[in-house]
Design an enzyme around this catalytic site. Sequence first.
Site, PDB file in Angstrom:
ATOM      1  N   GLY A   1     -74.329   1.716 -53.800  1.00  0.00           N
ATOM      2  CA  GLY A   1     -75.419   1.961 -52.871  1.00  0.00           C
ATOM      3  C   GLY A   1     -76.526   0.950 -53.085  1.00  0.00           C
TER       4      GLY A   1
ATOM      5  N   GLN B 293     -85.043  -2.409 -52.918  1.00  0.00           N
ATOM      6  CA  GLN B 293     -84.482  -3.104 -54.080  1.00  0.00           C
ATOM      7  C   GLN B 293     -84.313  -4.603 -53.870  1.00  0.00           C
ATOM      8  OE1 GLN B 293     -81.094  -0.073 -54.340  1.00  0.00           O
ATOM      9  NE2 GLN B 293     -81.299  -0.722 -56.450  1.00  0.00           N
TER      10      GLN B 293
ATOM     11  N   CYS C  12     -78.210   2.597 -61.730  1.00  0.00           N
ATOM     12  CA  CYS C  12     -78.910   1.932 -60.625  1.00  0.00           C
ATOM     13  C   CYS C  12     -78.931   0.436 -60.889  1.00  0.00           C
ATOM     14  CB  CYS C  12     -80.336   2.475 -60.543  1.00  0.00           C
ATOM     15  SG  CYS C  12     -81.322   1.713 -59.243  1.00  0.00           S
ATOM     16  N   LEU C  13     -78.682  -0.350 -59.844  1.00  0.00           N
ATOM     17  CA  LEU C  13     -78.698  -1.808 -59.995  1.00  0.00           C
ATOM     18  C   LEU C  13     -80.087  -2.303 -60.393  1.00  0.00           C
ATOM     19  CD1 LEU C  13     -76.570  -2.737 -56.844  1.00  0.00           C
ATOM     20  CD2 LEU C  13     -75.830  -2.824 -59.239  1.00  0.00           C
TER      21      LEU C  13
ATOM     22  N   HIS D 152     -80.455   9.522 -54.276  1.00  0.00           N
ATOM     23  CA  HIS D 152     -80.828   8.349 -55.088  1.00  0.00           C
ATOM     24  C   HIS D 152     -81.363   7.218 -54.199  1.00  0.00           C
ATOM     25  CE1 HIS D 152     -80.039   5.504 -58.580  1.00  0.00           C
ATOM     26  NE2 HIS D 152     -80.244   4.679 -57.560  1.00  0.00           N
ATOM     27  N   GLU D 153     -80.633   6.926 -53.117  1.00  0.00           N
ATOM     28  CA  GLU D 153     -81.034   5.796 -52.259  1.00  0.00           C
ATOM     29  C   GLU D 153     -82.304   6.118 -51.469  1.00  0.00           C
ATOM     30  OE1 GLU D 153     -79.728   3.087 -52.955  1.00  0.00           O
ATOM     31  OE2 GLU D 153     -77.996   3.873 -54.030  1.00  0.00           O
TER      32      GLU D 153
ATOM     33  N   HIS E 150     -85.360   5.592 -53.451  1.00  0.00           N
ATOM     34  CA  HIS E 150     -85.816   4.190 -53.495  1.00  0.00           C
ATOM     35  C   HIS E 150     -86.797   3.909 -52.355  1.00  0.00           C
ATOM     36  CE1 HIS E 150     -83.612   2.242 -56.704  1.00  0.00           C
ATOM     37  NE2 HIS E 150     -82.447   2.669 -56.274  1.00  0.00           N
TER      38      HIS E 150
HETATM   39 NI    NI Z   1     -80.647   2.660 -57.338  1.00  0.00          NI
END
Ligand code: NI
Length: 171
Positions: A46, A51, A94-95, A136-137, A140
């Site tokens: 995702g 991000q 998470c990236l 989660h997304e 962000h």
């Molecule tokens: Ni993330």
Amino acid sequence: MAFLDILTYPDRFLKNTAKPIERIDGSLQKIIDDMIETMYKAPGIGLASIQIGCDKSIIIYDIGHTEKQKSIQVLLNPVIIETEGETVSNNEGCLSVPDLRSDVKRAASVIVEALDRDGNPLKIEAHDHLAVVLQHEIDHLNGILFIDRISALKRELYKRHIRKQQKKNET
Ligand code: NI
């Protein structure tokens, strides 16, 4: 298409709130395509616009990405309109938060309203893993990272780890 840099904690941009998209045009489609390419390359399941330093309200995900077939989902202006139950995500990562995985308390089910990339309204009822990914997304897009939802002690240890890494990189 182009690969984009993924911002990582403690980059301040990650605290921004995304703005609703009002016009769907070619430049927006280009951002979406670049996000898709960037997410698969990372690789991640995702990615949210915040991000990659963009404050338009976009998330993409593909929770089947370990299989050969790609099934990318693109949501514009996603909003959680209903939550139900409680679950603990299994080893969330998470990236934008390298070197950390943690269980996070999440709603077990969510209903999300959004637009697809052509502007058609969507309503998604999600459970379990997909519900966690959506929460989660969408977090962000509200400037929230999963480390904001873990214990203060764990968060403090992570911050210390990141500070150490930064010092290492300076020398
Ligand atoms: Ni993330």
